[in-house]
Design an enzyme around this catalytic site. Structure first.
Site, short mmCIF file in Angstrom:
data_model
loop_
_atom_site.label_atom_id
_atom_site.label_comp_id
_atom_site.label_asym_id
_atom_site.label_seq_id
_atom_site.Cartn_x
_atom_site.Cartn_y
_atom_site.Cartn_z
N LYS A 1 3.41 13.89 4.74
CA LYS A 1 4.80 13.49 4.50
C LYS A 1 5.66 13.74 5.74
CE LYS A 1 8.83 14.31 1.58
NZ LYS A 1 9.36 14.88 0.31
N HIS B 1 -21.02 -17.96 -17.17
CA HIS B 1 -20.98 -17.58 -15.75
C HIS B 1 -19.61 -17.83 -15.13
CE1 HIS B 1 -25.14 -16.42 -15.56
NE2 HIS B 1 -25.46 -17.53 -16.21
#
Length: 585
Positions: free
Chosen positions: A133, A260
């Protein structure tokens, strides 16, 4: 300058510590990290020397202290400097940290939950996030592979803000991946069957392990019977939005037959004529619901391709629809609900192993979707294009007459394309897909494939086909195959295949002559065709005309657009230019 070191993986630690001390950096270390550095002869202070608190809870709490995180998170601004002075806290400029081996631990056979829990790093993750940070000032090293490059730059005073940015990104990625592994483990332990579903294997049996899961909250479907596989879910989760959208945009119950990850058929529940009932093998059923009509059409469009399909239904499954499903070979079904008797019928299929999924009709997927290909994550906005009657308002042909029946078929064909492997071209008629060409690299080949399927569908309506007399012992798939060979004019003249084909019949049907075939195909009119991208050449229009196509929908964008439209005008087709490309992969 201070550096805080707290690592599980001690690869390269001593070399790094030596480089830091050579530049006058004061070292702080936790637990075993400090011990290893000290035993090598280098000076290092324990973290407890600045926290004035010992490690507690068997090492669970070592670095979680304001003296540590204040030193890491402090910015070069007056208010932060003031706080540090008041609390007697020194700034920490470098943090070296990696995490407990959670993944390695849970990969061991028979690992227990308590064993896994002990490998969840708390302080390390907090150090990584805090240092990352504040990367505007702090350098965070989370990967031993970076030590050598860092050392070279640090010793030569060439470490830059870009370097800190890169290290911070890696640290954030490290904690995200670490948390994902922990979440995945406990999802399987505590939310199996709810947030997560273990699958037998992936696309193929050797691709194991496999699972389906939600990152947040429960799965939007319930397994009522059977055990879905990876391909089953690919089909189910592609076919469900197709029927859901057809229902919403046309207002009639819808069905899809998927194989499919592309539809073999899709339809809405328009009433069936007596001829259609024969063609779709449902002439023995006396009463039909709209949903049953929809599935009879979807399954009957291309019976050869639909063999072993996964079914999607837009509405609660009724008994009539369940009866049609129960006598066909299929892998499973997904629907928003099931009547009790219908569910019992379906549960009897496959010896009680038939896959029955109940979908939450209110579920809305995230706007951003992500997939991985060869280890690379690809992300895009979900295709939420709305396909309704208004999509076809821009008619660019001379003939502009678009009746309601054609609009319904255009919505069906275009929606089917949205969920079909590209390239794709779809023919539709009578509220159903009648021919779909999918996954071809050439659009004309897609078109030919779709057109040939549409021709075969129409030839199955021929009186010679409807009059076929099959043996009572002939099974439905055998009948489908025999009809397919017949309409394709592919029945061998002799040999074992010919004998097998003849064995299905009480009376061997006379072949269709070329003239009969051509004359009957010429009676198929007012067919719809949609394409997922532009037609690049007029040859596509010539192929459409061969199969009775009257209405066409496709996006523009080709340098040959005008030539394509001119050819459509030659056949008096209605050509709608839609503003959407609908590639699907």
């Amino acid at each position: 300058m201070y550096a805080l070191l707290s690592v599980y993986d001690k690869t390269g630690l001593l070399e790094l510590a030596k480089a830091l001390t050579s530049k006058g950096v004061k070292l702080l270390g936790s637990g075993g990290t400090a011990k290893m550095i000290r035993e090598s002869g280098m000076e290092v202070a324990d973290v407890s020397s600045i926290t004035n608190a010992p490690e507690i809870l068997g090492g669970r709490v070592k670095t979680l202290h304001p003296a540590v995180h204040g030193g890491i998170l402090a910015r070069d601004i007056p208010s932060d400097e003031k706080d540090l002075v008041e609390q007697s806290i020194e700034k920490i400029d470098i943090v070296v940290c990696n995490l407990y081996p959670f993944r390695e631990t849970i990969a061991k056979p028979n690992v227990t939950i308590p064993e896994a829990v002990e490998e969840i790093d708390i302080g390390g993750v907090t150090l990584l996030r805090a240092a990352a940070k504040n990367h505007a000032r702090v350098t965070i090293l989370s990967d031993p592979a970076d030590y050598a490059t860092f050392t070279d730059k640090f010793l030569s005073d060439k470490l830059t803000q870009d370097d800190r940015n890169t290290y911070a990104l890696k640290a954030f990625a490290s904690t995200a991946s670490y948390d994902a592994a922990i979440t995945d483990y406990f999802r399987k332990q505590y939310a199996a069957g709810v947030d997560q579903l273990t699958l037998r294997y992936g696309a193929n049996p050797h691709q194991s392990p496999a699972q389906a899961f939600m990152e947040q909250g429960p799965l939007p479907f319930k397994v009522l019977c059977g055990s879905p596989g990876y391909i089953n879910l690919m089909d189910a989760l592609n076919s469900w939005p197709l029927v859901k959208e057809l229902r919403e945009n046309i207002g009639i119950p819808a069905a899809a037959s998927f194989k499919h990850v592309s539809p073999a058929g899709a339809a809405v529940g328009l009433p069936l004529s007596d001829v259609e009932k024969k063609v779709y093998f449902v002439s023995d059923i006396t009463e039909f619901t709209p949903l049953a009509c929809a599935y009879a059409r979807a399954r009957g469009a291309d019976r050869m391709s639909s063999f072993g399909d996964f079914i999607a239904l837009s509405d609660t499954v009724d008994v009539c629809t369940a009866r049609i499903i129960s006598r066909e070979v299929s892998d499973g079904v997904i629907a928003p609900g099931y009547e009790p008797e219908a569910l019992e019928l379906l549960k009897k299929k496959k010896g009680g192993k038939y896959c029955v999924l109940q979908m939450d009709p209110k579920y809305v997927p995230a706007e951003i979707e992500t997939r991985q290909v060869y280890g690379i994550s690809l992300q895009q906005h979900r295709n939420h294009a709305k396909i309704d009657f208004s999509l076809f308002e821009k008619v660019v042909s001379k003939n502009k007459d678009l009746p309601k029946s054609a609009l319904i078929d255009l919505v069906i064909a275009t929606t089917a394309l949205k969920y079909t492997q590209s390239n794709s071209v779809c023919y539709a008629k009578n509220g159903m897909v009648v021919g779909l060409g999918a996954g071809q690299q050439s659009r004309i080949h897609c078109n030919r494939l779709a057109g040939d399927k549409a021709d075969n569908w129409w030839l199955r309506h021929h009186p010679k086909v409807l009059g076929m007399q099959f043996k009572k012992s002939a099974k439905r798939p055998e009948k489908s195959n025999a009809i397919d060979l017949y309409v394709l004019d592919a029945v061998p003249a002799e040999g074992s295949e010919r004998e097998q084909w003849e064995s299905a019949f009480e009376t061997i049907p006379e072949p269709l002559t070329k003239k009969e075939r051509e004359e009957f195909l010429a009676t198929c009119k007012d067919v719809v065709c949609a394409s997922d991208a532009f037609f690049p050449f007029p040859d596509n229009i010539y192929r459409l005309a061969q199969s009775g196509v009257k209405y066409v929908a496709a996006p523009g964008g080709s340098v040959m657009d005008q030539a394509v439209r001119d050819t459509a005008n030659e056949f008096n087709m209605v050509f709608s230019e839609i503003p959407l490309r609908l590639f699907h992969h």
